[in-house]
Design a protein around this motif. Structure first.
Motif, short mmCIF file in Angstrom:
data_model
loop_
_atom_site.label_atom_id
_atom_site.label_comp_id
_atom_site.label_asym_id
_atom_site.label_seq_id
_atom_site.Cartn_x
_atom_site.Cartn_y
_atom_site.Cartn_z
N ILE A 297 0.87 -1.19 0.00
CA ILE A 297 0.00 0.00 0.00
C ILE A 297 0.90 1.23 0.00
N ALA A 298 0.89 1.97 -1.10
CA ALA A 298 1.78 3.13 -1.25
C ALA A 298 1.02 4.38 -0.85
N ALA A 299 1.07 4.70 0.44
CA ALA A 299 0.35 5.88 0.93
C ALA A 299 1.26 7.10 1.02
N ALA A 300 2.56 6.91 0.79
CA ALA A 300 3.49 8.04 0.94
C ALA A 300 3.30 9.07 -0.16
N ALA A 301 3.58 10.32 0.20
CA ALA A 301 3.61 11.40 -0.79
C ALA A 301 5.07 11.56 -1.20
N VAL A 302 5.45 10.81 -2.22
CA VAL A 302 6.86 10.77 -2.63
C VAL A 302 7.16 11.97 -3.52
N ALA A 303 8.29 12.62 -3.25
CA ALA A 303 8.67 13.77 -4.10
C ALA A 303 8.93 13.27 -5.52
N ASP A 304 8.36 13.95 -6.48
CA ASP A 304 8.54 13.52 -7.87
C ASP A 304 9.95 13.79 -8.36
N TRP A 305 10.55 14.86 -7.85
CA TRP A 305 11.90 15.24 -8.31
C TRP A 305 12.80 15.48 -7.12
N ASN A 331 12.57 11.30 -9.60
CA ASN A 331 12.75 10.16 -8.70
C ASN A 331 12.12 8.91 -9.30
N PRO A 332 12.56 7.73 -8.89
CA PRO A 332 11.90 6.52 -9.38
C PRO A 332 10.45 6.50 -8.90
N ASP A 333 9.55 6.01 -9.73
CA ASP A 333 8.16 5.85 -9.30
C ASP A 333 8.07 4.50 -8.59
N ILE A 334 8.12 4.54 -7.27
CA ILE A 334 8.23 3.31 -6.47
C ILE A 334 7.05 2.38 -6.73
N LEU A 335 5.86 2.95 -6.66
CA LEU A 335 4.65 2.13 -6.83
C LEU A 335 4.62 1.48 -8.21
N ALA A 336 4.83 2.29 -9.26
CA ALA A 336 4.75 1.75 -10.62
C ALA A 336 5.79 0.66 -10.82
N GLY A 353 -2.44 1.89 -4.76
CA GLY A 353 -1.84 3.21 -4.84
C GLY A 353 -2.74 4.25 -4.18
N PHE A 354 -2.17 5.41 -3.91
CA PHE A 354 -2.94 6.56 -3.44
C PHE A 354 -2.79 7.67 -4.47
N ALA A 355 -3.72 8.58 -4.49
CA ALA A 355 -3.59 9.77 -5.32
C ALA A 355 -3.96 10.96 -4.46
N ALA A 356 -3.00 11.85 -4.26
CA ALA A 356 -3.31 13.08 -3.53
C ALA A 356 -3.52 14.16 -4.58
N GLU A 357 -4.76 14.60 -4.73
CA GLU A 357 -5.09 15.57 -5.78
C GLU A 357 -5.64 16.84 -5.15
N ALA A 367 -7.23 7.86 -14.11
CA ALA A 367 -6.07 7.87 -15.02
C ALA A 367 -4.83 7.36 -14.30
N LYS A 368 -4.68 7.74 -13.02
CA LYS A 368 -3.49 7.35 -12.27
C LYS A 368 -3.46 5.84 -12.03
N ARG A 369 -4.63 5.26 -11.78
CA ARG A 369 -4.69 3.81 -11.55
C ARG A 369 -4.16 3.07 -12.78
N ARG A 371 -2.20 4.33 -15.12
CA ARG A 371 -0.79 4.65 -15.35
C ARG A 371 0.12 3.85 -14.43
N LYS A 372 -0.33 3.65 -13.20
CA LYS A 372 0.52 2.93 -12.23
C LYS A 372 0.39 1.41 -12.41
N GLY A 373 -0.65 0.96 -13.09
CA GLY A 373 -0.83 -0.47 -13.31
C GLY A 373 -1.19 -1.21 -12.04
N1 CTP Z 1 4.41 7.22 -5.83
C1 CTP Z 1 5.56 6.47 -5.71
N2 CTP Z 1 6.76 6.97 -6.14
C2 CTP Z 1 6.83 8.20 -6.70
C3 CTP Z 1 5.65 8.99 -6.83
C4 CTP Z 1 4.47 8.46 -6.37
O1 CTP Z 1 5.50 5.35 -5.19
N3 CTP Z 1 8.01 8.65 -7.11
C5 CTP Z 1 3.14 6.64 -5.41
C6 CTP Z 1 2.49 7.33 -4.24
O2 CTP Z 1 2.90 6.74 -3.01
C7 CTP Z 1 1.02 7.11 -4.52
C8 CTP Z 1 0.94 7.13 -6.03
O3 CTP Z 1 2.25 6.80 -6.49
O4 CTP Z 1 0.60 5.84 -4.12
C9 CTP Z 1 0.51 8.46 -6.63
O5 CTP Z 1 1.27 9.51 -6.10
P1 CTP Z 1 0.93 11.00 -6.49
O6 CTP Z 1 1.97 11.88 -5.87
O7 CTP Z 1 -0.51 11.30 -6.23
O8 CTP Z 1 1.06 10.94 -8.05
P2 CTP Z 1 2.26 11.10 -9.01
O9 CTP Z 1 2.57 9.76 -9.62
O10 CTP Z 1 3.41 11.76 -8.33
O11 CTP Z 1 1.63 12.03 -10.13
P3 CTP Z 1 1.28 13.61 -10.07
O12 CTP Z 1 2.22 14.22 -9.04
O13 CTP Z 1 1.52 14.07 -11.42
O14 CTP Z 1 -0.16 13.70 -9.66
#
Ligand code: CTP
Length: 427
Positions: A297-305, A331-336, A353-357, A367-369, A371-373
């Protein structure tokens, strides 16, 4: 059928005044709180308050020794019920307090349970009201839960450990003890658990074990990407939702590993916590555990960059008014990545996955579901939940969307765990 906009409005709506349904707390539970003689009786006052606050109806019963440490008056005031101290109490019409009180209870909780009282129990002794009740309770329907408290030497003594083992063999639930400074001035094992730990143990006790045999891996909180040794980029995630999910999964019988970003929340009981700071560290920790997990369960708000280069020394102003040129790498997309490797290995890992919007929750989550598969994605509105104790969730799967209306994060976590458990049986 709600339109997208209506559904979002529902989710964004903050209705804290609404009556929240009681779920997985102690609402309606009738608990006999038995106190035996020990200095930890002072903690029983706080415990009584916490049980009442969690919705339980508390009936206090005290031994004569317990009344040396705290008065029945205090316990009556805190529980809102007259306290029983004697089997000869004439308030009971049939003069059988031991039968009446034990038949009405959902559990007998002895806290503190002294070494002496436990020794009495294993022999079935019944020479005062509390031990009489323990013996007279219907074994199948009224659980006996003990929170021991004593000096470290008494706790470690083979006689006490033998008695604990015998109590467990006889069907009692003996909680652990705390470690630390003791009233006698010594330090070690034997302190009574804190009130909130005992309440947590009771809530866990009554939670159906829907995830028994599962290993749940959860990420929670923000990540922190260093710019230099004193500055960095992070976000407003508090980690509360992820920590609540870890607690709910543990209550539901799962082995739980929690990979936590930089937050100062307490670790839920019996959850293995791995602290990380950056997205790269989180990725590494997740990869090390994912192979043995059955649910992610990926609930973290991971920094994209993250900054392309983190300076080794603090970046100083040079007085010219020029700003530092920062460049970023993704950053690597951990969940994907975890979901992709689970698919490639045709393994059993169920990824959520989680989506914080901030807007268009249904559209973005759907769309995110894809994309993350992942089979399940949980959408929430970041700005209306970051740092709060409540939230509202939108569960999106291949069939459509289901709303979990605004509630405490703890209760939502239990609902999410129930939902995931039902999906696992079909997975
Ligand atoms: N996530 C992850 N690794 C990342 C970014 C996100 O594992 N580098 C996971 C989060 O833990 C969450 C999901 O992907 O479960 C969606 O994260 P979110 O920040 O909402 O989406 P992003 O993929 O970052 O897309 P965007 O910021 O464009 O909405």
């Amino acid at each position: 059928m709600l339109s997208t906009r209506e559904m979002e409005n529902e989710i964004i709506k903050v209705s804290r005044s609404a009556t929240l349904p009681n779920m997985n707390d102690l609402h309606g539970k009738r608990i006999v709180l038995g106190l035996t003689g020990g200095i930890a009786c002072f903690k029983a006052a706080e415990l009584c308050r916490s049980l009442v606050k969690a919705g339980a109806k508390v009936q206090v019963v005290m031994t004569e020794a317990a009344a040396q440490f705290i008065t029945p008056v205090t316990m009556q005031a805190l529980s809102g019920q007259p306290v029983y101290t004697s089997q000869w109490d004439s308030r009971e019409g049939n003069n059988m307090a031991h039968i009446n009180l034990s038949r009405e209870a959902d559990a007998l909780l002895i806290a503190p349970a002294s070494a002496d009282f436990m020794a009495k129990l294993i022999h079935g002794k019944a020479d005062e009201l509390l031990s009489l009740m323990c013996l007279a309770r219907p074994l199948q329907t009224v659980p006996l839960i003990l929170a021991p408290a004593m000096n470290r030497e008494m706790w470690a003594h083979p006689a006490t450990q033998r008695n604990v083992a015998q109590l467990k063999a006889d069907g009692a639930h003996v909680l652990g003890v705390g470690q630390g400074d003791q009233a006698c001035g010594e330090t070690g094992d034997g302190r009574m658990l804190e009130a909130e730990e005992i309440v947590d143990a009771l809530e866990a006790f009554w939670t159906p074990k829907l995830l028994s045999g599962q290993h749940v891996l959860i990420t929670a909180g923000p990540t922190y990407e260093a710019i230099d040794p004193v500055r960095g980029i992070t976000n407003l995630s508090s980690g509360k939702m992820g920590f609540a999910i870890a607690r709910a999964a543990q209550h539901a019988g799962a082995e739980v590993t929690l990979v936590a970003g930089p937050v100062s929340l307490p670790t839920p009981r019996d959850v293995k916590r791995l602290n990380v700071r950056s997205a790269l560290q989180m990725h590494e920790a997740v990869q090390a555990v994912a192979a043995n997990a059955t649910v992610f369960i990926a609930a973290a708000a991971v920094a994209d960059w993250r900054p392309a280069n983190s300076a080794e020394q603090k970046i100083k102003k040079d007085g010219s008014g020029d700003t530092p040129a920062l460049s970023f790498v993704e950053n690597p997309d951990i969940l994907a990545m975890v979901a992709q490797s689970a698919r490639a290995q045709k393994g059993d890992l169920f990824c959520v996955g989680f989506a914080a919007e901030s807007h268009d929750l249904l559209a973005h989550s759907t769309a995110k579901r894809a994309r993350k598969g992942v089979p399940l994605l949980v959408g929430n509105i970041g700005p209306s939940t970051f740092g709060q104790d409540d939230n509202a969730l939108l569960l999106v799967d291949a069939q459509g969307a289901k709303e979990l209306p605004r509630d405490t994060k703890i209760r939502l976590a239990h609902q999410l765990i129930q939902d995931i458990a039902s999906r696992l049986s079909k997975h």
